[in-house]
Design an enzyme around this catalytic site. Structure first.
Site, PDB file in Angstrom:
ATOM      1  NE  ARG A   1       0.230 -35.545   1.376  1.00 27.69           N
ATOM      2  CZ  ARG A   1      -0.624 -36.775   0.964  1.00 27.69           C
ATOM      3  NH1 ARG A   1      -0.142 -37.140   1.983  1.00 27.69           N
ATOM      4  NH2 ARG A   1      -0.893 -36.550   0.037  1.00 27.69           N
TER       5      ARG A   1
ATOM      6  CE  LYS B   1      -0.010 -37.827  -3.485  1.00 27.51           C
ATOM      7  NZ  LYS B   1      -0.495 -39.254  -3.795  1.00 27.51           N
TER       8      LYS B   1
HETATM    9  N1  PMP Z   1       1.433 -43.772  -0.443  1.00 26.83           N
HETATM   10  C1  PMP Z   1       1.104 -43.853  -1.146  1.00 26.83           C
HETATM   11  C2  PMP Z   1       1.842 -44.115  -1.874  1.00 26.83           C
HETATM   12  C3  PMP Z   1       0.658 -42.592  -2.157  1.00 26.83           C
HETATM   13  O1  PMP Z   1       0.392 -42.448  -2.880  1.00 26.83           O
HETATM   14  C4  PMP Z   1      -0.947 -42.581  -1.006  1.00 26.83           C
HETATM   15  C5  PMP Z   1      -2.637 -41.634  -2.031  1.00 26.83           C
HETATM   16  N2  PMP Z   1      -2.245 -42.088  -3.187  1.00 26.83           N
HETATM   17  C6  PMP Z   1      -1.079 -42.898   0.180  1.00 26.83           C
HETATM   18  C7  PMP Z   1      -0.219 -43.409   1.150  1.00 26.83           C
HETATM   19  C8  PMP Z   1      -2.588 -42.438   0.771  1.00 26.83           C
HETATM   20  O2  PMP Z   1      -2.391 -41.015   1.394  1.00 26.83           O
HETATM   21  P1  PMP Z   1      -3.310 -40.196   1.571  1.00 26.83           P
HETATM   22  O3  PMP Z   1      -4.048 -40.773   2.551  1.00 26.83           O
HETATM   23  O4  PMP Z   1      -2.701 -38.702   2.356  1.00 26.83           O
HETATM   24  O5  PMP Z   1      -4.134 -40.006   0.049  1.00 26.83           O
END
Ligand code: PMP
Length: 295
Positions: A54, A153
């Site tokens: 990612r 991200k």
């Molecule tokens: N949505 C947002 C906006 C995030 O920043 C995150 C990660 N903190 C997530 C969802 C969850 O993603 P992950 O399970 O990969 O941490």
């Protein structure tokens, strides 16, 4: 945060007090960069390869060249965990555009900077893991994908931060962010799921949800449990009338939400399926992952 951490910064492990980047770094000046949050469970890094894929995809989407190969980045990550002797914790991996001039042009930043922090994180009070979170609807919307893909991200989390401020000012820990069409996208830092009549629903990535690694793991667990799960557009109505609601995220893990806009969700207690998923996720997280080469 424990003091005297060793931080991996551009190829070297340095003490926290020496881990500094320039005021001319475009990561700081413009939020130009990408990051990942990754957990360590029981001496192993959970879904490291998925997180790094990612990260590299997000970097590619913003034309940012990461000055390390995938394998080098993998090594830097586990080495940082080992150097800090962490068996359970949280890794923050950041790639900034690097030092440039006082102007937007990213092509005047010759080299991206990379740092890795291995520490710990507590997102919500323990009491909330037992009794569930309270959510509101945030006025701040997820960015439109025509402005910036919500899949990236990036180091620019201001809309999430503005939404978080709304939650805190309303006395809640979390909130639902809608997309520009008014459909549910996700929470300020977590993905959202609801349970209705034995079926699980989560907004599709196209609704502005991040393709969460924990979200993916939970979808897999639901498959193993033969519980139907659909990625489907959701409105506030669906959460108001849900039997259960839970959030997923690396830092948050899996956590119940029991109140939305001051209305109880279901019977106002963490639901049965949610509790089962919390248990199964813990087992999964504690039994898989990339081993850390401790000395
Ligand atoms: N949505 C947002 C906006 C995030 O920043 C995150 C990660 N903190 C997530 C969802 C969850 O993603 P992950 O399970 O990969 O941490």
């Amino acid at each position: 945060m424990s003091p005297n951490l060793l931080i991996w910064l551009d190829g070297k492990l340095v003490p926290e007090s020496e881990a500094k980047i320039s005021v001319f770094d475009h990561g700081l000046l413009y939020g130009d960069g990408v990051f990942e949050g990754i957990r360590i469970y029981n001496g192993r890094v959970f879904r490291l390869t998925e997180h790094l894929h990612r990260l590299y995809d997000c970097a590619r989407a913003i034309c940012l060249t990461i000055p390390l190969s995938f394998e080098e980045m993998e090594r830097a990550t586990v080495e940082t965990v080992a150097a800090n002797k962490l068996r359970d914790g949280y890794i923050r991996l950041v790639v900034t555009r690097g030092v440039g001039s006082l102007g937007l042009n990213p092509y005047q930043c010759p080299k991206a900077s990379v740092f890795v922090i291995a520490s710990t994180i507590t997102l919500y009070p323990q009491e909330r893991y037992e009794n569930g979170l309270h959510l509101i609807t945030c006025g701040t919307r997820r960015p439109n994908s025509a402005a910036l893909s919500p899949q990236v991200k990036s180091l620019n989390y201001l809309s999430n931060i503005m939404a978080k401020i709304e939650c805190i000012q309303a006395g809640c820990e979390e909130g639902i962010m809608l997309n520009d069409q008014g459909y549910v996208a996700e929470c300020t830092g977590d993905n959202v799921f609801i349970v209705k009549n034995g079926r699980v629903i989560t907004p599709p990535i196209s609704a502005g949800a991040l393709d969460g690694i924990t979200r993916r793991a939970v979808i897999e667990l639901l498959g193993e449990m033969s519980v139907p799960c659909a990625e489907q557009n959701m409105t506030r109505f669906d959460i108001y009338t849900a039997d259960e609601c839970f959030l997923t995220g690396t830092a948050a893990e899996v956590i119940a939400a029991v109140q939305y806009d001051r209305r109880p969700i279901g019977d106002g207690k963490p639901g049965k399926l949610t509790q089962e998923l919390i248990k199964r996720f813990k087992t999964l997280a504690n039994s898989t992952g990339t081993p850390v080469p401790y000395a």
